[in-house]
Design a protein around this motif. Structure first.
Motif, short mmCIF file in Angstrom:
data_model
loop_
_atom_site.label_atom_id
_atom_site.label_comp_id
_atom_site.label_asym_id
_atom_site.label_seq_id
_atom_site.Cartn_x
_atom_site.Cartn_y
_atom_site.Cartn_z
N ALA A 61 -18.46 66.38 -22.76
CA ALA A 61 -20.40 65.82 -23.29
C ALA A 61 -20.77 65.89 -24.66
O ALA A 61 -20.62 66.55 -25.00
CB ALA A 61 -21.37 66.16 -22.28
N THR A 62 -21.57 64.57 -25.35
CA THR A 62 -22.37 65.36 -26.22
C THR A 62 -23.81 64.59 -26.37
O THR A 62 -23.73 63.55 -25.43
CB THR A 62 -21.56 64.72 -27.86
N PHE A 86 -26.94 61.61 -23.01
CA PHE A 86 -25.42 62.25 -22.84
C PHE A 86 -24.35 61.24 -23.72
O PHE A 86 -24.72 59.45 -22.81
CB PHE A 86 -25.67 63.24 -22.63
N VAL A 90 -20.21 60.23 -23.15
CA VAL A 90 -18.74 61.30 -22.87
C VAL A 90 -17.57 60.66 -23.40
O VAL A 90 -17.59 59.77 -23.09
CB VAL A 90 -18.99 61.10 -21.35
N TRP A 145 -13.02 60.30 -23.07
CA TRP A 145 -12.45 61.24 -22.78
C TRP A 145 -11.36 60.28 -23.11
O TRP A 145 -10.85 59.44 -23.72
CB TRP A 145 -12.17 61.59 -20.73
N ARG A 203 -15.15 56.18 -24.32
CA ARG A 203 -16.37 56.96 -24.06
C ARG A 203 -17.85 55.54 -24.01
O ARG A 203 -17.64 54.32 -23.51
CB ARG A 203 -16.96 56.84 -25.82
N GLN A 219 -22.07 56.00 -23.66
CA GLN A 219 -23.43 56.40 -23.30
C GLN A 219 -24.11 56.01 -22.77
O GLN A 219 -25.05 55.70 -21.76
CB GLN A 219 -23.73 55.79 -24.96
N TYR A 278 -21.28 63.29 -12.72
CA TYR A 278 -20.63 62.51 -12.99
C TYR A 278 -19.46 62.79 -13.09
O TYR A 278 -18.71 63.93 -13.72
CB TYR A 278 -20.76 62.43 -14.90
N ILE A 313 -24.03 68.71 -15.62
CA ILE A 313 -24.41 68.87 -16.43
C ILE A 313 -26.26 68.11 -16.60
O ILE A 313 -26.63 67.64 -16.00
CB ILE A 313 -23.86 67.78 -17.71
N THR A 329 -30.03 67.32 -18.31
CA THR A 329 -30.64 66.99 -19.85
C THR A 329 -31.65 68.68 -20.48
O THR A 329 -31.74 68.83 -19.10
CB THR A 329 -31.21 65.64 -19.20
N THR A 352 -17.41 69.93 -20.51
CA THR A 352 -17.64 69.45 -19.94
C THR A 352 -18.69 69.59 -18.44
O THR A 352 -19.54 68.17 -18.03
CB THR A 352 -16.26 69.19 -18.83
N MET A 406 -23.70 69.99 -22.94
CA MET A 406 -23.49 69.80 -24.91
C MET A 406 -22.69 69.80 -26.01
O MET A 406 -23.35 70.65 -26.03
CB MET A 406 -25.18 68.43 -24.72
#
Length: 460
Positions: free
Chosen positions: A53-54, A63, A65, A67, A113, A115, A127, A141, A143, A214, A217
């Motif tokens: 996750a970024t 964010f 993800v 994979w 990916r 968004q 998620y 995760i 925020t 995971t 971020m």
């Protein structure tokens, strides 16, 4: 003040004397990965892996993800829902991924990916991502919250090599000391690359960092090892971004325009703005001026109390013969003019900290290393930086709470090596307060050479 620290460090090193890698050491050098040659341990399957996750530009609202799966999976979905205490968390929202293929020594794989946008600040989400008739576990995760909320984050210097073997322990120790971390910053050279086992190295990096990738971020800076030399040893030789970077990290597209993928970007996390710059591109591809112009605008528009600049190559190098002049000429004046709080760097495989030349509290420049490769300090670094370290794997914990930013550097076993606080006095500016209680003494390399017989390094 340095004499007691050096004595303490030497006393600590004395206990490690049996491990010295001198000429008679019978140990074999450890291979770069744990995977034997010819084994496709990290080949893609129908099960989702390399999940990371970024942050979005506004990490309170979204964010991304990324994979990986094998090629049977095309345009899979991500499911997301507000996390709840019951296993019945309600009907999740479904988002379809974009997919790209990559051919490596481990075969062909599909990288996906998504968004995720329109989220609520300070909210814990669950998620999961889809594979071939399979799903990943549900992961959670949160925020970013309000600017007034405390924030804990991690920073790692180069991980680069022997990630599964020796970076793993650093990551797990970091989690013990920062259990509430929401964000992790990597200062480049995540893998070594360029040796025919790039994909296996990336597989081991994701193994080592999975607990972080995971659940919080991740924000990586590109290092020189994220690039490779195309047409090497010919007149056409040039630096080219490696194929993994644009597929494995879904990063904000708000940096300077570069072919292929973003290597510069910024994002806001609560009361902090993080700006990632690309030292390799600045030094080798002539983008220093463009990055400086972009950086100036991003920092000038920062509405937050705190700022961090993350990059790979240092402005002040603790290793000999590494003066990164284009960074110093083009980018450093921008950083100092805007009073950036922390400049977090890697590349030199040692530890060193110093302040600005004008003696101000900020910026604070730090170079650190998390991985196994260890270099030696230059004589200049020993005179101009404090503390410094050789032969030490480290992680850094940063805590921001209102008008205070606390920085800690800890060794792979969790011992406190460096610590200070930045205190924002409002109109009086920021002050830096050294925190010395509990810090161990200076660590210098006890070995005359590595197991491979190299005297210019401490460990490989």
């Amino acid at each position: 003040m340095r004499i007691p620290m050096i004595l303490a460090g030497l006393l600590g090193l004395a206990s490690a004397m049996p491990c010295m890698a001198e000429a008679g050491d019978a140990r074999d050098p450890e291979p770069n990965t744990l995977v034997p040659a010819g084994v496709r341990h990290h080949a893609a399957t129908g099960f989702p892996d390399r999940i990371v996750a970024t942050p979005a530009e506004d990490a309170a609202r979204g964010f991304a993800v990324a994979w990986r799966t094998d090629v049977r999976v095309d345009a899979p979905v991500l499911e997301i829902v507000v996390a709840g205490d019951s296993p019945d968390m309600g009907t999740p929202r479904r988002l379809t991924a974009a997919t790209q293929a990559l051919e490596t020594e481990n075969g062909r794989a599909h990288h996906h990916r998504v968004q995720v946008e329109g989220l609520e600040p300070g909210t814990l989400y669950a998620y999961r991502v889809q594979g071939d008739r399979t799903w990943s576990p549900w992961m959670q995760i949160r925020t970013a919250g309000d600017a007034t909320e405390p924030l804990e984050l991690l920073y790692f210097g180069d991980t680069q090599n022997k990630n599964a073997s020796l970076t793993t322990r650093v990551v797990r120790e970091a989690l013990r000391h920062a259990p509430d971390a929401r964000l992790v910053l990597y200062a480049g050279d995540l893998v070594s690359g360029g040796d025919g086992e790039d994909d296996t190295e990336w597989g081991e990096w994701f193994e080592a960092t999975d607990a972080l990738s995971t659940t919080m971020m991740s924000a990586p800076a590109p290092g020189n090892h994220e690039y490779f030399e195309e047409f090497e040893d010919t007149p056409r030789e040039r630096r080219v971004l490696g194929a993994h970077w644009p597929l494995q990290f879904a990063l904000p597209s708000n940096g300077i325009e570069t072919p292929g993928a973003p290597t510069t970007y910024w994002f806001d996390y609560q009361d902090l703005r993080v700006v990632v710059i690309d030292g390799t591109s600045a030094l080798d591809l002539g983008t220093a001026t463009a990055q400086a112009r972009w950086l100036d605008g991003v920092l000038a528009a920062n509405p937050h109390r705190w700022s961090i600049v993350l990059l790979h190559q240092p402005f002040y190098s603790p290793r000999a013969d590494r003066d990164n002049v284009p960074l110093q000429v083009e980018l450093q004046p921008v950083i100092e003019r805007h009073g950036v709080d922390l400049v977090l760097q890697g590349h030199d495989h040692t530890y060193g900290r110093r302040g600005a030349d004008d003696g101000g509290a900020t910026p604070v420049y730090v170079v650190s290393v998390a991985g196994a490769k260890q270099y030696r300090l230059s004589p200049d670094a020993k005179e101009t930086m404090a503390p410094v370290a050789e032969d030490t794997q480290l992680f850094q914990v940063i805590r921001i709470d209102g008008d205070r930013l606390r920085y800690e550097a800890r060794t792979a076993t969790g011992r406190l090596y460096d610590a200070f606080e930045l205190i924002d006095g409002g109109t009086g500016g920021k002050q830096r307060q050294e925190l010395t209680e509990g810090r161990i003494g200076e660590r210098l390399c006890p070995r005359a050479q590595t197991l491979k017989g190299r005297a210019d390094r401490c460990w490989e």
